[in-house]
Design an enzyme around this catalytic site. Structure first.
Site, PDB file in Angstrom:
ATOM      1  N   SER A 269       0.793  -1.235   0.000  1.00  0.00           N
ATOM      2  CA  SER A 269       0.000   0.000   0.000  1.00  0.00           C
ATOM      3  C   SER A 269       0.819   1.276   0.000  1.00  0.00           C
ATOM      4  O   SER A 269       0.239   2.371  -0.010  1.00  0.00           O
ATOM      5  CB  SER A 269      -0.972   0.007   1.187  1.00  0.00           C
ATOM      6  OG  SER A 269      -2.094  -0.799   0.910  1.00  0.00           O
TER       7      SER A 269
ATOM      8  N   LYS B 109       2.903   6.410   5.396  1.00  0.00           N
ATOM      9  CA  LYS B 109       2.076   5.342   4.838  1.00  0.00           C
ATOM     10  C   LYS B 109       2.638   3.976   5.211  1.00  0.00           C
ATOM     11  O   LYS B 109       3.822   3.719   5.056  1.00  0.00           O
ATOM     12  CB  LYS B 109       2.003   5.475   3.310  1.00  0.00           C
ATOM     13  CG  LYS B 109       0.971   4.558   2.672  1.00  0.00           C
ATOM     14  CD  LYS B 109      -0.427   5.056   2.983  1.00  0.00           C
ATOM     15  CE  LYS B 109      -1.484   3.998   2.701  1.00  0.00           C
ATOM     16  NZ  LYS B 109      -1.459   2.867   3.655  1.00  0.00           N
TER      17      LYS B 109
ATOM     18  N   LYS C 165      -0.115   3.760  -2.595  1.00  0.00           N
ATOM     19  CA  LYS C 165      -1.101   4.828  -2.436  1.00  0.00           C
ATOM     20  C   LYS C 165      -0.457   6.210  -2.328  1.00  0.00           C
ATOM     21  O   LYS C 165      -1.152   7.227  -2.458  1.00  0.00           O
ATOM     22  CB  LYS C 165      -1.996   4.536  -1.236  1.00  0.00           C
ATOM     23  CG  LYS C 165      -2.887   3.300  -1.431  1.00  0.00           C
ATOM     24  CD  LYS C 165      -3.793   3.070  -0.244  1.00  0.00           C
ATOM     25  CE  LYS C 165      -4.766   1.925  -0.479  1.00  0.00           C
ATOM     26  NZ  LYS C 165      -4.144   0.603  -0.287  1.00  0.00           N
TER      27      LYS C 165
ATOM     28  N   SER D   1      -5.806   3.187   4.657  1.00  0.00           N
ATOM     29  CA  SER D   1      -5.366   2.449   3.470  1.00  0.00           C
ATOM     30  C   SER D   1      -6.526   1.772   2.746  1.00  0.00           C
ATOM     31  O   SER D   1      -6.417   0.630   2.285  1.00  0.00           O
ATOM     32  CB  SER D   1      -4.304   1.409   3.853  1.00  0.00           C
ATOM     33  OG  SER D   1      -3.502   1.070   2.760  1.00  0.00           O
TER      34      SER D   1
END
Length: 264
Positions: free
Chosen positions: A37, A201, A40, A100
């Protein structure tokens, strides 16, 4: 197009100065591997570009499509979207970055790009423009997908570009929890609250291992202004090992800067 390695390969990591892009530490930083992720970061970067270029607004409403929800597998992360509901682009960005949400990524890509393939094309165009040489996006959310790959160096460079171009995203990534309707979930970045850590993140898939792009801004002796560092670690064997390593690398990075300032 890079060929990603597996999570069983050695940990990849890098620490750099977000403003100058000076590398302070690197270890296997150019190995191409699944970024989970952390993808992202580019989903958000491309969304900001669409907002700026095509007259979109973060207050613009999106009607959630069936596929935005049903294409997300039960073991994937989500923000709790429901088919047919309306939600703002700004809310989707929060769900994307705080918890997420893969459903948020799908809805955002469809709305801003017209389709997921079109939005992916934009993501890869940005990757080329930013010089991310080990990166190819085959997923807008970061799920394990053939040929989907990046590296610790590329993710750190992307994080720096995102923060430098859109520093307001830190007001989102610093949030500890997220609620949408009956859905609630904590931010999985356990480093939030550490000295100066306000993002950025997390990521995990079986293929990628445990991943984290963390950023912290701290005062450094001898520096007139606080310094922001970014540390990326890809492929850790556990969440605890990942978090401990990133904490250590951030601390070492700031200590190295302090030592440099004292020697100057």
């Amino acid at each position: 197009m890079p060929s990603p390695t597996s999570a069983r390969d050695p940990l990849s990591s890098i620490t750099l100065d977000a403003a100058t892009l000076t590398v302070i530490h690197q270890h296997n930083a150019d190995i191409a591997r699944q970024p989970a992720s952390l993808t992202k970061l580019m989903t958000a970067y491309a969304a900001y570009a669409c907002i700026g270029e095509y007259g979109h607004s973060w207050d613009e409403t999106v009607t959630v499509a069936d596929d935005d929800v049903h294409a997300v597998a039960d073991d994937e992360t989500r923000m709790g979207l429901v088919p047919g509901e309306t939600v703002t682009l700004g809310r989707l960005l929060e769900g994307l970055m705080i918890v997420s949400g893969n459903d948020a990524a799908l809805a955002m890509a469809r709305h801003l790009g017209g389709s997921q393939p079109a939005f992916l094309e934009r993501m890869n165009r940005h990757a080329r423009q930013l010089g991310l040489r080990s990166t190819w996006f085959a997923s807008v959310s970061g799920i394990t997908t053939p040929r989907h790959a990046s590296s610790a160096r590329d993710m750190a460079m992307l994080a720096a570009c995102l923060l430098n171009d859109h520093p307001q995203i830190l007001a989102i990534t610093a949030q500890r929890a997220f609620e949408h309707g009956s859905f609630s979930r904590n931010n999985q970045n356990a480093l939030l609250g550490d000295d100066g850590v306000d993002g950025l993140k997390t990521g995990y898939t079986r293929a990628a291992g445990f991943c984290l792009a963390a950023t912290a801004c701290r005062a450094v002796p001898g520096r007139a202004q606080p310094v922001r560092l970014i540390t990326v670690a890809l492929g850790s064997e556990s969440r605890e090992a990942r978090d401990a390593r990133v904490r250590e690398l951030l601390a070492d990075g700031f200590a190295a800067l302090a030592g440099t300032a004292m020697d100057a």
